[in-house]
Design a protein around this motif. Structure first.
Motif, mmCIF file in Angstrom:
data_model
loop_
_atom_site.group_PDB
_atom_site.id
_atom_site.type_symbol
_atom_site.label_atom_id
_atom_site.label_comp_id
_atom_site.label_asym_id
_atom_site.label_seq_id
_atom_site.Cartn_x
_atom_site.Cartn_y
_atom_site.Cartn_z
ATOM 1 N N GLY A 228 0.812 -1.204 0.000
ATOM 2 C CA GLY A 228 0.000 0.000 0.000
ATOM 3 C C GLY A 228 0.849 1.258 0.000
ATOM 4 O O GLY A 228 0.545 2.233 -0.684
ATOM 5 N N ILE A 229 1.949 1.217 0.780
ATOM 6 C CA ILE A 229 2.825 2.389 0.850
ATOM 7 C C ILE A 229 3.473 2.648 -0.509
ATOM 8 O O ILE A 229 3.527 3.783 -0.987
ATOM 9 C CB ILE A 229 3.901 2.170 1.932
ATOM 10 N N ILE A 230 3.924 1.565 -1.148
ATOM 11 C CA ILE A 230 4.556 1.721 -2.470
ATOM 12 C C ILE A 230 3.556 2.321 -3.456
ATOM 13 O O ILE A 230 3.871 3.233 -4.220
ATOM 14 C CB ILE A 230 5.061 0.357 -2.972
ATOM 15 N N LEU A 231 2.307 1.804 -3.412
ATOM 16 C CA LEU A 231 1.307 2.296 -4.357
ATOM 17 C C LEU A 231 0.970 3.761 -4.083
ATOM 18 O O LEU A 231 0.806 4.548 -5.019
ATOM 19 C CB LEU A 231 0.037 1.451 -4.290
ATOM 20 N N GLY A 272 5.560 0.169 -14.323
ATOM 21 C CA GLY A 272 4.415 -0.430 -13.652
ATOM 22 C C GLY A 272 4.688 -1.871 -13.261
ATOM 23 O O GLY A 272 4.333 -2.305 -12.159
ATOM 24 N N PHE A 273 5.341 -2.623 -14.161
ATOM 25 C CA PHE A 273 5.663 -4.011 -13.820
ATOM 26 C C PHE A 273 6.583 -4.073 -12.606
ATOM 27 O O PHE A 273 6.453 -4.969 -11.766
ATOM 28 C CB PHE A 273 6.306 -4.721 -15.013
ATOM 29 N N ALA A 274 7.517 -3.125 -12.532
ATOM 30 C CA ALA A 274 8.410 -3.097 -11.371
ATOM 31 C C ALA A 274 7.604 -2.881 -10.091
ATOM 32 O O ALA A 274 7.816 -3.570 -9.081
ATOM 33 C CB ALA A 274 9.457 -2.000 -11.542
ATOM 34 N N ILE A 275 6.656 -1.935 -10.142
ATOM 35 C CA ILE A 275 5.836 -1.663 -8.956
ATOM 36 C C ILE A 275 5.061 -2.911 -8.558
ATOM 37 O O ILE A 275 5.027 -3.309 -7.391
ATOM 38 C CB ILE A 275 4.850 -0.500 -9.235
ATOM 39 N N ILE A 276 4.438 -3.556 -9.565
ATOM 40 C CA ILE A 276 3.626 -4.736 -9.261
ATOM 41 C C ILE A 276 4.498 -5.829 -8.648
ATOM 42 O O ILE A 276 4.128 -6.452 -7.641
ATOM 43 C CB ILE A 276 2.937 -5.255 -10.541
#
Lengths: 301, 360
Positions: A228-231, A272-276
Motif C-alpha cells: 500500500g505504501i509503495i502504491l 508499472g511491472f516493477a511496482i507490481i
C-alpha cells in the motif's frame, strides 16, 4: 553444519542467545517451507541488491539523455526501450529501486514506532489516557488515507521528503491499534507485575517489556502494508507531488509515459511491472510471515 | 491497492464504534452514534484546518503583496481574522463549513461549494457502477473459491486478490486505455461523453446514465455507458478483489460449522446448503464489507478520474493540487472525507442492528 543445527534446535537451551537464535531458526525454516513466502523474500532481496549495486547493474546512466535515440522500442541494447529523452528505461527502473526502498524504509521507520508507542501507552495505562489516545487514533483511522496524504503534500509542497511525511502521518494509527490490542492481553500478567514490584518505572516497563512483545504482529502488519505504501508513493509521484524529475521514481516515470501510452506503450508500462513485482513480493512475504509468526490468523485475509 | 480498508481497520472500528443496545438502550446507542460521528467530523475539520494553516504560503501576503508596509500588512491580517486566537479561528472555520462557505476557488473563480456540487455526480456515478460490478462478480467468485478450496478456481481468485493489492490503479487505467480503447476499440476514450452529445440532455441528477434515460435519449445513454465502462470496471476490479477475498473467508468459516455438516448429512442438496445455510448468515458481514469497499472506491476514483479525464471530484482535487488552490483542495478533501466517514459509520451501525450476535 548438523552440529550447528542441533545446537539451534536444542530443547533445553543453555543461554538466552541460544534460545532466541533457535527460535529465529525455527521461524526461518518454517518460512522457507512456504513457496510464496520464499518467492516474496527473493523479490525483496533482488530489490535490495538492485538498489545497492545500481551503478554496476544498470547498463546505462539513469539521467543521461540520448536525443537521437528517443522512444526506441525494447531491444537487446535497451531491454525496456528508451523514454522521451532517450534515457534507458531499464537503467532508470534499476536506479528507481533506490527511491522505492528509501520511501518504504523511511515510512516504516517513522510510522511504526509512533504507532507502537501510542498503542502501548494507551493499552498499558488504560483509563482516560486510553480513551483520548484511541479517540484520536480512531479519527485518523476513519479518514481516507490517500486523500489525507494528498492534502498534506499539497500543504507541505511537492517532493519526496514531504511525500514520506504525508504517508507516515496516515500510516501510524493501524499500528497503534495493533499494539494496544496486544498490550491489553498481557497487561495484567505476572511477568509485568513482577517487573513492577521490582520498582521498574512505567517507561522501563513499556520500553523493555511491553514493546518487544508487540513487535512480531507489528512486523507482519508493516510488511503487509508495504504494498500500500509503495502504491501511494507511486500515486503521489504520478500526480507530480512526490519525487520530482529527473529522479527515476517509478510513479513519475509512468506519468511521463502517459502521453505516449497509445504508440510507445513501453514507456509507461515497464515501471508499472516493477511496482507490481515489488508490491507482490511484500504481499507474499507478509502472508508467509503471518502464517509463521501468528498462526491464529491463518486464512484471515 | 491502497484504497481498501484493511482487516485491522474494520475490527478497530467495531470495537470503538457504537453499541446499539437492546431496545432500552437504543436511544443511548443512537446518541452515542451521533456523538462518535460528530467527533470524527470535528477531527476531519481539525485536520483540514491544520493543513490550511501549515501551508507555507502566507495568505496575507497573497492579498497585500510583498511590498506592503507593516501597517498595511497588520490591517489586512486583522481584516482576515488571522490575528485572533487559533481556537477562535477554528470555530469560525467550523461555522463557515457548516453554513456551506468553503471559500472561492482561485482556478475556477467560483465558490468551491458550487464546484463540488457540479463535480460530485460524476464521481458518484463511476463509483456506484464500479461497486455494482465488484459485488456482482466478487460475491459469486468468493463463494466458488470457498466451495472448491485449493482448486484452480481458488488459486485464480487468490492471485486476483493479491493483484488487487499490488497493481497501481492509475497504471491499470493507462494499460486499459491502450488495450481496450486504442487497441481493440471496444470502449470510448477519456471523458464522460463525446463532445457532440454534450448538452443534449438536461442535467437533472447530474448522473448521465439516469438523465439520458429520463430524457429517452438512447444514443446519449449508450455513449455515456461506453465511456463509463472501462473506468468503472477498473474500479470494480479493486473492489472485486477485496469482496471476493472476504466472501471466501466468511464462507470458509460457515462451511466448517457443524450445522452445515448436519444439513449435508440430512441430505439437503449442496446448492441449498451453500446458498441457504452457509451464505444466508454471512450476508450481514458482507454488507459491512461492501460498504467499506464502496467508501474506498470513492477515494480510489481520484487516481482513475485523473487518468480518464473524468470530470469528478477526484480530478477537481488533483487539478486544484497542481494549482496550489488550497480552498478547492480542502473543500474536496472535506467532501470525500465526510462521505467516506459517513458510509463507514453507517455500515458499521447497520451491522450492529442487523446481526443478532452483535446486539449484545
Amino acid at each position: 553444519m548438523s552440529a550447528v543445527r542441533d545446537w539451534l534446535l536444542d530443547d533445553s537451551p543453555s543461554s538466552r542467545l541460544q534460545a532466541s537464535l533457535g527460535r529465529a531458526w525455527r521461524s526461518f525454516s518454517a518460512l522457507m517451507r512456504n513457496p510464496l513466502a520464499v518467492a516474496g523474500a527473493l523479490i525483496i532481496v533482488v530489490l535490495i541488491v538492485m538498489a545497492v549495486f545500481a551503478p554496476w547493474i544498470a547498463p546505462h546512466s539513469a539521467i543521461g539523455q540520448d536525443l537521437a535515440n528517443r522512444l526506441a522500442p525494447p531491444s537487446a541494447l535497451h531491454w525496456m526501450g528508451t523514454d522521451e529523452l532517450g534515457r534507458d528505461i531499464f537503467s532508470r527502473v534499476v536506479y528507481g529501486s533506490r527511491i522505492t526502498l528509501m520511501i518504504v524504509t523511511m515510512v516504516a521507520v517513522i510510522s511504526a514506532p509512533i504507532g507502537l508507542l501510542v498503542g502501548a501507552v494507551s493499552g498499558y495505562f488504560g483509563g482516560w489516557t486510553d480513551r483520548v489516545l484511541m479517540g484520536v487514533t480512531d479519527i485518523f483511522l476513519s479518514m481516507p488515507k490517500l486523500i489525507l496524504a494528498l492534502a498534506f503534500v499539497a500543504a507541505l509542497g511537492p517532493g519526496i521528503e514531504n511525500a514520506i511525511i504525508a504517508i507516515a502521518i496516515t500510516a501510524w494509527p493501524v499500528y497503534a491499534r495493533i499494539a494496544r490490542a496486544e498490550t491489553i492481553t498481557f497487561r495484567d500478567s505476572e511477568f509485568i507485575a513482577a517487573v513492577q514490584l521490582q520498582g521498574a518505572s512505567s517507561v522501563r516497563v513499556i520500553l523493555r517489556h511491553v514493546l518487544p512483545l508487540c513487535a512480531s504482529s507489528t512486523i507482519i502488519r508493516v510488511t503487509l502494508d508495504m504494498a500500500g505504501i509503495i502504491l501511494t508513493a507511486a500515486g503521489l509521484g504520478f500526480l507530480g507531488l512526490g519525487a520530482q524529475p529527473p529522479l527515476p521514481e517509478w510513479g513519475a516515470m509512468i506519468s511521463s509515459g502517459r502521453n505516449f501510452i497509445l504508440d510507445q506503450w513501453w514507456v509507461a508500462t515497464m515501471p508499472g511491472f516493477a511496482i507490481i513485482a515489488v508490491s507482490l513480493g511484500f504481499c507474499f512475504l507478509g502472508d508467509g510471515l503471518r502464517d509463521v509468526l501468528d498462526p491464529k490468523q491463518r486464512d484471515g485475509r | 491497492m491502497a484504497f481498501e480498508p484493511s482487516p485491522a481497520d474494520s475490527s478497530a472500528r467495531m470495537s470503538a464504534g457504537v453499541m446499539a443496545g437492546q431496545a432500552a438502550r437504543g436511544v443511548a446507542g443512537i446518541a452515542r452514534f451521533v456523538l462518535v460521528v460528530a467527533a470524527t467530523f470535528l477531527g476531519l475539520l481539525a485536520i483540514t484546518f491544520f493543513i490550511g494553516r501549515v501551508v507555507p504560503i502566507d495568505p496575507v501576503l497573497a492579498v497585500v503583496g510583498d511590498r506592503a508596509t507593516a501597517a498595511v500588512y497588520e490591517a489586512a491580517r486583522e481584516r482576515m481574522g488571522l490575528d485572533r486566537p487559533l481556537l477562535v479561528q477554528f470555530f469560525s472555520y467550523v461555522g463557515d463549513v457548516l453554513t456551506g462557505n468553503l471559500g472561492q476557488s482561485i482556478s475556477t473563480g467560483r465558490a468551491v461549494v458550487d464546484d463540488l456540487g457540479r463535480f460530485f455526480p460524476a464521481t458518484l456515478e463511476m463509483a456506484t457502477v464500479g461497486i455494482l460490478i465488484g459485488v456482482a462478480l466478487g460475491v459469486p467468485m468468493g463463494v466458488t473459491a470457498a466451495r472448491r478450496q485449493g482448486s484452480w478456481a481458488d488459486q485464480v481468485i487468490r492471485v486476483l486478490g493479491l493483484l488487487g493489492y499490488s497493481v497501481p490503479a492509475f497504471w491499470l487505467g493507462l494499460v486499459g486505455l491502450a488495450v481496450f480503447y486504442a487497441g481493440l476499440g471496444w470502449v470510448a476514450g477519456p471523458g464522460r461523453i463525446d463532445i457532440f452529445y454534450e448538452g443534449l440532455v438536461e442535467p437533472v441528477t447530474g448522473i448521465y446514465l439516469i438523465d439520458s434515460l429520463m430524457a429517452g435519449e438512447w444514443e446519449v445513454f449508450w455513449n455515456a455507458a461506453s465511456h463509463l465502462l472501462l473506468p468503472a470496471s477498473i474500479l470494480g476490479f479493486f473492489s472485486l478483489a477485496y469482496i471476493a477475498r472476504m466472501t471466501r473467508s466468511f464462507m470458509l468459516d460457515q462451511l466448517s460449522q457443524e450445522y452445515v455438516t448436519t444439513a449435508r448429512v440430512k441430505g439437503v442438496p449442496e446448492r441449498r446448503v451453500i446458498w441457504r445455510h452457509a451464505f444466508y448468515p454471512i450476508r450481514i458481514q458482507l454488507i459491512t464489507v461492501i460498504g467499506l469497499s464502496y467508501a474506498s472506491l470513492l477515494e480510489g476514483s481520484v487516481m482513475i478520474e485523473t487518468v480518464f479525464s473524468w470530470p469528478g471530484i477526484g480530478r477537481y482535487l488533483t487539478v486544484a493540487l497542481l494549482n496550489a488552490d488550497m480552498n478547492a483542495v480542502l473543500g474536496a478533501t472535506l467532501v470525500i472525507g465526510s462521505v467516506f466517514i459517513l458510509i463507514n459509520k453507517v455500515s458499521d451501525v447497520l451491522y450492529r442492528i442487523l446481526d443478532p450476535r452483535a446486539r449484545r
